[in-house]
Write a protein that holds these residues in place. Structure first.
Motif, PDB file in Angstrom:
ATOM      1  N   CYS A 170       0.854  -1.183   0.000  1.00  0.00           N
ATOM      2  CA  CYS A 170       0.000   0.000   0.000  1.00  0.00           C
ATOM      3  C   CYS A 170       0.891   1.234   0.000  1.00  0.00           C
ATOM      4  O   CYS A 170       1.899   1.285   0.730  1.00  0.00           O
ATOM      5  N   THR A 172       0.813   5.559   0.275  1.00  0.00           N
ATOM      6  CA  THR A 172      -0.007   6.707   0.676  1.00  0.00           C
ATOM      7  C   THR A 172       0.801   7.981   0.514  1.00  0.00           C
ATOM      8  O   THR A 172       2.043   7.945   0.486  1.00  0.00           O
ATOM      9  N   HIS A 176      -0.664  11.277   4.996  1.00  0.00           N
ATOM     10  CA  HIS A 176      -1.927  10.550   5.110  1.00  0.00           C
ATOM     11  C   HIS A 176      -2.050   9.919   6.501  1.00  0.00           C
ATOM     12  O   HIS A 176      -1.036   9.585   7.129  1.00  0.00           O
ATOM     13  N   LEU A 178      -2.687   7.002   7.328  1.00  0.00           N
ATOM     14  CA  LEU A 178      -2.087   5.665   7.383  1.00  0.00           C
ATOM     15  C   LEU A 178      -0.560   5.684   7.240  1.00  0.00           C
ATOM     16  O   LEU A 178       0.084   4.639   7.358  1.00  0.00           O
ATOM     17  N   GLU A 188      -8.182  -2.458   6.019  1.00  0.00           N
ATOM     18  CA  GLU A 188      -8.050  -1.149   6.662  1.00  0.00           C
ATOM     19  C   GLU A 188      -7.987  -0.006   5.650  1.00  0.00           C
ATOM     20  O   GLU A 188      -8.116   1.159   6.023  1.00  0.00           O
ATOM     21  N   THR A 189      -7.785  -0.321   4.394  1.00  0.00           N
ATOM     22  CA  THR A 189      -7.718   0.727   3.379  1.00  0.00           C
ATOM     23  C   THR A 189      -9.081   1.071   2.798  1.00  0.00           C
ATOM     24  O   THR A 189      -9.220   2.056   2.060  1.00  0.00           O
ATOM     25  N   ILE A 191     -11.837   2.363   3.791  1.00  0.00           N
ATOM     26  CA  ILE A 191     -12.562   3.594   4.127  1.00  0.00           C
ATOM     27  C   ILE A 191     -11.956   4.826   3.459  1.00  0.00           C
ATOM     28  O   ILE A 191     -12.503   5.921   3.566  1.00  0.00           O
ATOM     29  N   TYR A 192     -10.824   4.641   2.743  1.00  0.00           N
ATOM     30  CA  TYR A 192     -10.142   5.787   2.138  1.00  0.00           C
ATOM     31  C   TYR A 192     -10.262   5.755   0.603  1.00  0.00           C
ATOM     32  O   TYR A 192     -10.223   4.666  -0.007  1.00  0.00           O
ATOM     33  N   PRO A 193     -10.424   6.914  -0.014  1.00  0.00           N
ATOM     34  CA  PRO A 193     -10.441   6.968  -1.488  1.00  0.00           C
ATOM     35  C   PRO A 193      -9.130   6.425  -2.060  1.00  0.00           C
ATOM     36  O   PRO A 193      -8.053   6.684  -1.524  1.00  0.00           O
ATOM     37  N   GLN A 194      -9.260   5.663  -3.139  1.00  0.00           N
ATOM     38  CA  GLN A 194      -8.086   5.010  -3.710  1.00  0.00           C
ATOM     39  C   GLN A 194      -7.951   5.302  -5.206  1.00  0.00           C
ATOM     40  O   GLN A 194      -8.936   5.542  -5.901  1.00  0.00           O
ATOM     41  N   GLY A 239      -5.149  10.192  -3.498  1.00  0.00           N
ATOM     42  CA  GLY A 239      -5.673   9.018  -2.826  1.00  0.00           C
ATOM     43  C   GLY A 239      -4.550   8.080  -2.435  1.00  0.00           C
ATOM     44  O   GLY A 239      -3.362   8.412  -2.580  1.00  0.00           O
ATOM     45  N   ILE A 240      -4.920   6.919  -1.919  1.00  0.00           N
ATOM     46  CA  ILE A 240      -3.943   5.872  -1.624  1.00  0.00           C
ATOM     47  C   ILE A 240      -4.072   4.805  -2.714  1.00  0.00           C
ATOM     48  O   ILE A 240      -4.971   4.866  -3.553  1.00  0.00           O
TER      49      ILE A 240
END
Length: 301
Positions: A170, A172, A176, A178, A188-189, A191-194, A239-240
């Protein structure tokens, strides 16, 4: 008929001077005179008539001079072409993903040429596309001899041989929430925009399986085709993303976080057509790659 005598004749026909021609040819004048006399005897016709110290072409000599000069030019061109053919290097047309083109493929090609110095090969590296579907279509259409890319299931006439692997991580932006984590469960990723991979990417099916394994789907803010483009968007704060652990990531303002689950390796392949008989030098390179990569040990390419 002596080829040297014909060349002497053409040279003399241009200057019409024995002394000057002998100097140009780096021979003695008596040798030149003897050669012309021998040629005339063989043809049974006078080619020159003496005019003091000079030699003037006869009517027959003028016709013969034009024809012989043309014939010698054609002969010299043919000899040159034959020599070039003998020195011709067989092209090895290669296409690859950009992640392999940065270091891995050039290194393999150079090692191949150094291992077999007598090989008559010339690599043609094709970098006009970075997408596995396009690369494999080019292979099927005889645009390439060998391809290095992801394995796709809808190409049944292609043999795939694994050559390299990359861990999925991952990434970021550096600021960020994270970014302070030392590892992540993929869930865990969610909930975040990717920044995700589009369906044209060879990584799309891999990412789909990874997220199915963790029981969710990413919030896709943007979807693009290439892994390096994904990393660029993450570095700029869009995003991530989950991407292969490419060496280029070390030079970018992103945080690289290993995945604790799912544990997945992206495998990259050498692709060749099953029913095409390649040129011998291409076959040697294919064998070389197979022998170099019998066990996967190339990470972070």
């Amino acid at each position: 008929m002596n080829l040297d005598h014909l060349r002497y004749f053409v040279a003399l026909s241009r200057t019409e001077k024995y002394t000057q021609t002998a100097k140009l040819l780096h021979i003695t004048q008596p040798s030149l005179t003897k050669a012309i006399h021998s040629l005339e005897m063989e043809l049974g016709v006078k080619l020159f008539k003496k005019n003091g110290r000079n030699a003037t072409l006869t009517s027959a000599g003028k016709i013969f001079a034009n024809d012989v000069e043309s014939a010698l030019l054609l002969l010299d061109k043919s000899v040159t072409n034959v020599k070039r053919f003998n020195q011709h290097k067989t092209p090895i047309r290669v296409a690859s993903l950009r992640t392999l083109s940065i270091q891995w493929l050039p290194d393999m090609a150079q090692r191949f040429l150094q291992t077999i110095p007598s090989i008559s090969a010339q690599f043609e590296f094709n970098t006009d596309t970075g997408l596995s579907p396009d690369i494999l279509k080019g292979l099927c259409n005889d645009k390439y001899d060998i391809a290095f890319c992801s394995k796709l299931d809808n190409f049944s006439d292609i043999d795939f041989f694994p050559v390299a692997e990359q861990a999925m991580v991952c990434i970021t932006p550096t600021n960020h929430p994270l970014s302070n984590r030392s590892s992540l469960n993929l869930s865990e990723t969610l909930i975040y925009p990717q920044v995700t991979f589009s369906k044209r990417s060879g990584l799309y099916s891999i990412m789909e399986k990874l997220f199915n394994d963790c029981g969710g789907k990413p919030i896709s803010a943007y979807d693009v085709e290439e892994d390096q483009a994904v990393a660029g968007l993450v570095a700029s704060g869009f995003g991530i993303a989950v991407v292969p652990n490419m060496s280029i990531l070390q030079t970018m303002p992103v945080k690289i976080i290993p995945l604790s689950f799912p544990n997945w390796q992206r495998i990259l392949y050498m692709a060749v057509l099953k029913h095409r008989t390649p040129q011998p030098v291409v076959e040697e390179f294919i064998t070389f790659i197979r022998n170099q990569n019998k066990s996967l040990s190339i990470n972070n390419i």
